[in-house]
Design an enzyme around this catalytic site. Structure first.
Site, PDB file in Angstrom:
ATOM      1  N   SER A   1       0.816  -1.215   0.000  1.00  0.00           N
ATOM      2  CA  SER A   1       0.000   0.000   0.000  1.00  0.00           C
ATOM      3  C   SER A   1       0.850   1.266   0.000  1.00  0.00           C
ATOM      4  O   SER A   1       0.321   2.369   0.078  1.00  0.00           O
ATOM      5  CB  SER A   1      -0.936   0.012   1.215  1.00  0.00           C
ATOM      6  N   GLY A   2       2.173   1.118  -0.093  1.00  0.00           N
ATOM      7  CA  GLY A   2       3.063   2.267  -0.106  1.00  0.00           C
ATOM      8  C   GLY A   2       3.281   2.817  -1.510  1.00  0.00           C
ATOM      9  O   GLY A   2       2.649   2.383  -2.484  1.00  0.00           O
TER      10      GLY A   2
ATOM     11  N   TYR B   1      18.692   3.389   9.787  1.00  0.00           N
ATOM     12  CA  TYR B   1      17.966   2.923   8.600  1.00  0.00           C
ATOM     13  C   TYR B   1      18.936   2.421   7.536  1.00  0.00           C
ATOM     14  O   TYR B   1      18.732   1.359   6.937  1.00  0.00           O
ATOM     15  CB  TYR B   1      17.116   4.070   8.049  1.00  0.00           C
TER      16      TYR B   1
ATOM     17  N   PRO C   1      16.922   1.902  -5.706  1.00  0.00           N
ATOM     18  CA  PRO C   1      16.361   2.980  -6.526  1.00  0.00           C
ATOM     19  C   PRO C   1      16.879   4.340  -6.071  1.00  0.00           C
ATOM     20  O   PRO C   1      17.212   4.536  -4.902  1.00  0.00           O
ATOM     21  CB  PRO C   1      14.855   2.858  -6.267  1.00  0.00           C
TER      22      PRO C   1
ATOM     23  N   LYS D   1       4.671  21.901   0.323  1.00  0.00           N
ATOM     24  CA  LYS D   1       5.024  23.272   0.704  1.00  0.00           C
ATOM     25  C   LYS D   1       4.529  24.276  -0.333  1.00  0.00           C
ATOM     26  O   LYS D   1       4.016  25.353   0.008  1.00  0.00           O
ATOM     27  CB  LYS D   1       6.544  23.411   0.864  1.00  0.00           C
TER      28      LYS D   1
END
Length: 278
Positions: free
Chosen positions: A9-10, A137, A164, A188
């Site tokens: 779902s990302g 991470y 990627p 923004k």
């Protein structure tokens, strides 16, 4: 061929789903299962095993991860390390247990050493420490490469990974603080336009980045899944000549002209502003 996609779902998962279903990128006889966090907590070995036993995949695209922008990484390096190590170990072990033929995991350009030479290639991943801002991470993602090599050496599995460049597209996280460069700029700019205020972009705007549209990346993922036979990771990126500065990216967002993929992303964000992650 039964393909299980974690993190379905990302940003990249939704792009693969679009290519497979809307563009008919899936081949006849293939079955595709897209998992979200609602289907299983992949930090739990039991839940990961259960969902793999339920679907019995032959192939896996592993996208699930704890992710975040600069500020979240700075505050939570331990969480990013522990949670992603748990997720990756559980997914690869569950894949091994049900006899998955091939796993393609998703790494990140942040895994490369902070101090390096250019052009970067796949052999340079472990040549030095990553940037200190997101080392938790970055090291967790690096370990996927170690994981893959160990499964190949001990069991002969074709588990590999792609690296990627900066991805953007529909279904991204448009949070200004926790999103990545392009979605953050889009949000923004949207707010500045809505409120009639000037657009303020952090930094000098001179650093250069390479960007890839999520649907283009999705098509490359399918090629890697079907055609790429190596355990060594592979970079999926545009050429160095297509690097753009942060200022150029901001200018393109402001104009959103003559750059079809970015224009589609901007239009999707405006149309889905109420439900987009932000």
């Amino acid at each position: 061929m039964r393909v299980l996609v974690t993190g379905g779902s990302g940003l990249v998962g939704m792009a693969i789903q679009h290519v497979v279903k809307e563009e008919r990128g899936g081949y006849e006889g293939e079955e595709w299962i897209f998992l979200s966090s609602k289907d299983a907590n992949l930090m739990s070995m039991k839940e990961t095993r259960d969902v793999f036993r339920k679907h019995q995949p032959t192939h896996v695209i592993h996208l699930a991860a704890m992710v975040g922008g600069l500020f979240k990484n700075l505050k939570c390096n331990l969480d990013f390390w522990r949670n992603n190590i748990h997720i990756n170990d559980n997914v690869l072990q569950a894949a091994h247990e049900v006899g998955v033929v091939k796993v393609v995991s998703c790494l990140s350009t942040c895994i490369f050493p902070d101090k390096t030479t250019y052009p970067i290639n796949e052999t340079m991943i472990h040549n030095g420490p990553p940037h200190e801002s997101n080392f938790g991470y970055a090291y967790a993602k690096r370990m996927l490469d170690v994981h893959n090599r160990a499964y190949f050496e001990q069991h002969g599995h074709c588990y590999t990974a792609v690296i990627p460049t900066n991805v953007f597209g529909p279904h991204d996280n448009y949070s200004i603080e926790d999103g990545h460069v392009v979605p953050g700029l889009i949000h923004k700019t949207y707010i500045a336009k809505k409120e009639g205020k000037p657009l303020v972009v952090w930094g000098s705007g001179t650093p250069k980045r390479q960007f890839i549209y999520s649907l283009d990346l999705a098509r490359l993922f399918l090629w890697v899944l079907r055609e790429y036979p190596e355990v060594d990771p592979i970079i999926l990126s545009v050429g160095e000549e297509d690097e753009v500065s942060i200022k150029e990216a901001a200018d393109t967002v402001v104009q959103a002209l003559d750059f079809k993929a970015l224009k589609e992303t901007c239009e999707w964000f405006v149309a889905n502003y109420d439900t987009a992650r932000k």
